[in-house]
Design a protein around this motif. Structure first.
Motif, mmCIF file in Angstrom:
data_model
loop_
_atom_site.group_PDB
_atom_site.id
_atom_site.type_symbol
_atom_site.label_atom_id
_atom_site.label_comp_id
_atom_site.label_asym_id
_atom_site.label_seq_id
_atom_site.Cartn_x
_atom_site.Cartn_y
_atom_site.Cartn_z
ATOM 1 N N PHE A 94 37.804 -1.021 -17.687
ATOM 2 C CA PHE A 94 37.001 -0.248 -16.566
ATOM 3 C C PHE A 94 36.412 -1.437 -15.641
ATOM 4 C CE2 PHE A 94 33.020 1.413 -15.000
ATOM 5 C CZ PHE A 94 33.263 2.578 -14.559
ATOM 6 N N ASP A 95 36.412 -1.025 -14.317
ATOM 7 C CA ASP A 95 35.715 -2.008 -13.253
ATOM 8 C C ASP A 95 34.523 -1.509 -12.634
ATOM 9 O OD1 ASP A 95 35.000 -3.590 -11.194
ATOM 10 O OD2 ASP A 95 37.166 -3.713 -10.202
ATOM 11 N N PRO A 129 31.600 4.334 -10.704
ATOM 12 C CA PRO A 129 30.391 4.501 -11.384
ATOM 13 C C PRO A 129 30.459 4.772 -12.766
ATOM 14 C CG PRO A 129 31.255 6.680 -10.461
ATOM 15 C CD PRO A 129 32.060 5.580 -10.150
ATOM 16 N N ILE A 130 29.304 4.242 -13.495
ATOM 17 C CA ILE A 130 29.271 4.087 -14.852
ATOM 18 C C ILE A 130 28.976 5.514 -15.434
ATOM 19 C CG2 ILE A 130 28.062 3.266 -17.006
ATOM 20 C CD1 ILE A 130 27.245 0.846 -15.284
ATOM 21 N N ALA A 131 29.760 5.907 -16.405
ATOM 22 C CA ALA A 131 29.403 7.121 -17.188
ATOM 23 C C ALA A 131 29.005 7.002 -18.724
ATOM 24 C CB ALA A 131 30.543 8.090 -17.208
ATOM 25 N N ARG A 174 30.067 -2.036 -21.119
ATOM 26 C CA ARG A 174 28.790 -2.514 -21.481
ATOM 27 C C ARG A 174 29.057 -4.067 -21.411
ATOM 28 N NH1 ARG A 174 29.456 1.037 -26.607
ATOM 29 N NH2 ARG A 174 29.910 -0.815 -27.576
ATOM 30 N N LEU A 175 30.001 -4.649 -21.711
ATOM 31 C CA LEU A 175 30.025 -6.244 -21.820
ATOM 32 C C LEU A 175 30.076 -6.420 -20.260
ATOM 33 C CD1 LEU A 175 32.856 -6.936 -24.600
ATOM 34 C CD2 LEU A 175 30.494 -7.504 -24.598
ATOM 35 N N GLN A 176 30.776 -5.836 -19.545
ATOM 36 C CA GLN A 176 30.586 -6.385 -17.970
ATOM 37 C C GLN A 176 29.398 -6.117 -17.409
ATOM 38 O OE1 GLN A 176 33.792 -4.632 -15.192
ATOM 39 N NE2 GLN A 176 34.574 -3.625 -17.131
ATOM 40 N N ALA A 177 28.615 -5.134 -17.608
ATOM 41 C CA ALA A 177 27.290 -4.929 -17.270
ATOM 42 C C ALA A 177 26.487 -6.180 -17.710
ATOM 43 C CB ALA A 177 26.681 -3.531 -17.562
ATOM 44 N N LEU A 214 21.875 -0.723 -19.637
ATOM 45 C CA LEU A 214 22.992 -1.091 -18.485
ATOM 46 C C LEU A 214 22.469 -0.539 -17.027
ATOM 47 C CD1 LEU A 214 26.463 0.603 -19.740
ATOM 48 C CD2 LEU A 214 25.045 -1.828 -20.370
ATOM 49 N N TYR A 215 21.529 0.699 -17.041
ATOM 50 C CA TYR A 215 20.728 0.769 -15.957
ATOM 51 C C TYR A 215 19.887 -0.011 -15.384
ATOM 52 C CZ TYR A 215 22.536 5.637 -15.054
ATOM 53 O OH TYR A 215 23.543 6.542 -14.590
ATOM 54 N N HIS A 216 19.027 -0.807 -16.310
ATOM 55 C CA HIS A 216 18.039 -1.767 -15.986
ATOM 56 C C HIS A 216 18.485 -3.054 -16.170
ATOM 57 C CE1 HIS A 216 16.419 2.430 -17.310
ATOM 58 N NE2 HIS A 216 15.639 2.193 -16.107
#
Length: 382
Positions: A191-192, A197-199, A207-210, A329-331
């Motif tokens: 995923f990029d 957008p993240i779901a 998760r690892l990317q974020a 991930l959001y914060h």
């Protein structure tokens, strides 16, 4: 914007000159060169590359200079520039097992195959000021520097490193004691999150990317939280390794991999105990962290939170903030967080006037109500 400020647009443009003046500082002091920042502030450059999602030490150094050392602003500059770059495709997965080791330590095995390599680290310094750094440093001969390789007594510090340095989780995996990690069925393209957008719930690649581009301080705080108060994890550092890896790309017209060059990476694999379940025997599980440059604290924090976010996969209760992928991930994105916080500096005149009138009206109504309640009761008729 601040159109009501005296001077209008001219005043705003004048702030650019003031920023440049503040950034330069005392003109009597020699100006920092980008190359100096790149070579002498490598750890700061690594943080900017991670949080800016772009590996380029020169641009990271330039961003730090332009942002007066503000790591978040520098990361913002890197991300903005990144959006202008063309994308030719995806490189092959880097093979950290073949890393040219600069530093490698493990808290699980004393006699690690390949040995422990202390390398450049502040772990064994006394945290005392070296006031000699305030003067011009004498030139050193790089060839005289030791490697930090732990060797038997009497051997020279500059003995060559072993070519074979297996990763600790691979050693445990050979005994069947470590959870197996296999690609998802069909091995789909990761995923990029820079394009989609993240779901939620988010898969591990998301998760690892974020987390890789998340704020180091925030990730550190979350990693700390899972070890005390808001978690019950006390893992072992299976291995931390820092070094250079080759990046390869397969052009469509060639059909085979081309070596693009080397980048410096830090990899951390945490080893956590798992009591097992009806389907899975007791074993060790892993938390994983990978970051640009020499950035051990970031990779370690990331690996702690990665394991916490895998709690659902192991049927564990998700009770703590670090186990909630939506919260993490959001914060964790400091550029987005800074934008949301700092937007409060922008004009909110209409909103505030609305709230101001609301408070005034409520106060008037309250005073009128209290006045009525305090009125003396009329005397009873005789």
């Amino acid at each position: 914007m601040y159109v009501a400020v005296k001077g209008g647009e001219a005043a705003i443009l004048a702030t650019h000159d003031l920023v440049a003046e503040a950034r330069r500082g005392d003109a009597a002091v020699p100006e920092l060169a980008v190359a100096q920042i790149r070579e002498q502030m490598g750890l700061a450059c690594a943080r900017v590359m991670n949080e800016g999602s772009l590996y380029d030490p020169d641009l990271a150094a330039l961003a730090l200079k332009q942002a007066q050392g503000d790591a978040i602003e520098a990361a913002f500059l890197m991300r903005a520039y990144r959006t202008t770059l063309p994308r030719f495709g995806s490189t092959e997965p880097v093979d950290t097992a073949k890393m040219a080791i600069r530093r490698r330590v493990s808290a699980t095995y004393k006699d690690l195959p390949g040995g422990q390599v202390l390398g450049p680290t502040y772990d064994y310094t006394h945290r005392l000021f070296d006031f000699a750094l305030m003067d011009d440093e004498p030139q050193r001969d790089p060839s005289s520097a030791p490697t930090g390789h732990l060797l038997p007594q009497g051997e020279k510090d500059r003995a060559p490193l072993d070519a074979f340095m297996p990763r600790v989780p691979d050693i445990l995996g050979a005994e069947g004691l470590m959870e197996a990690e296999v690609p998802p069925e069909g091995d789909p393209r990761p995923f990029d999150l820079t394009r989609e957008p993240i779901a939620f719930p988010a898969d591990r690649d998301v998760r690892l990317q974020a987390m890789a581009r998340g704020d180091e301080g925030f990730m550190l705080g979350l990693g700390y939280s899972v070890q005390r108060g808001f978690g019950n994890t006390h893992p072992f550092v299976g291995e931390i390794r820092v070094g250079e890896v080759s990046v390869e790309f397969v052009p469509e017209e060639l059909g085979f991999a081309v070596d693009l060059g080397e980048i410096t990476l830090t990899e951390c694999q945490m080893v956590n105990q798992f009591a097992g379940s009806k389907e899975v025997p007791p074993q060790f599980t892993r938390g994983y962290g990978l970051s640009f440059g020499h950035s051990e604290r970031k990779a370690m924090s990331m690996s702690l939170v990665d394991r916490a976010l895998k709690s659902r996969e192991f049927g564990e209760a998700t009770e703590y903030p670090a186990q909630q992928d939506e919260f993490v991930l959001y914060h964790s994105d400091n550029v987005e967080a800074a934008g949301f916080v700092e937007h409060l500096k922008l004009p909110h005149y209409v909103d505030f006037q609305g709230e101001l009138e609301l408070i005034r009206r409520i106060r008037r109504e309250r005073e009128q109500r209290l006045a009525r309640e305090n009125e003396p009761l009329p005397e009873a008729a005789e």
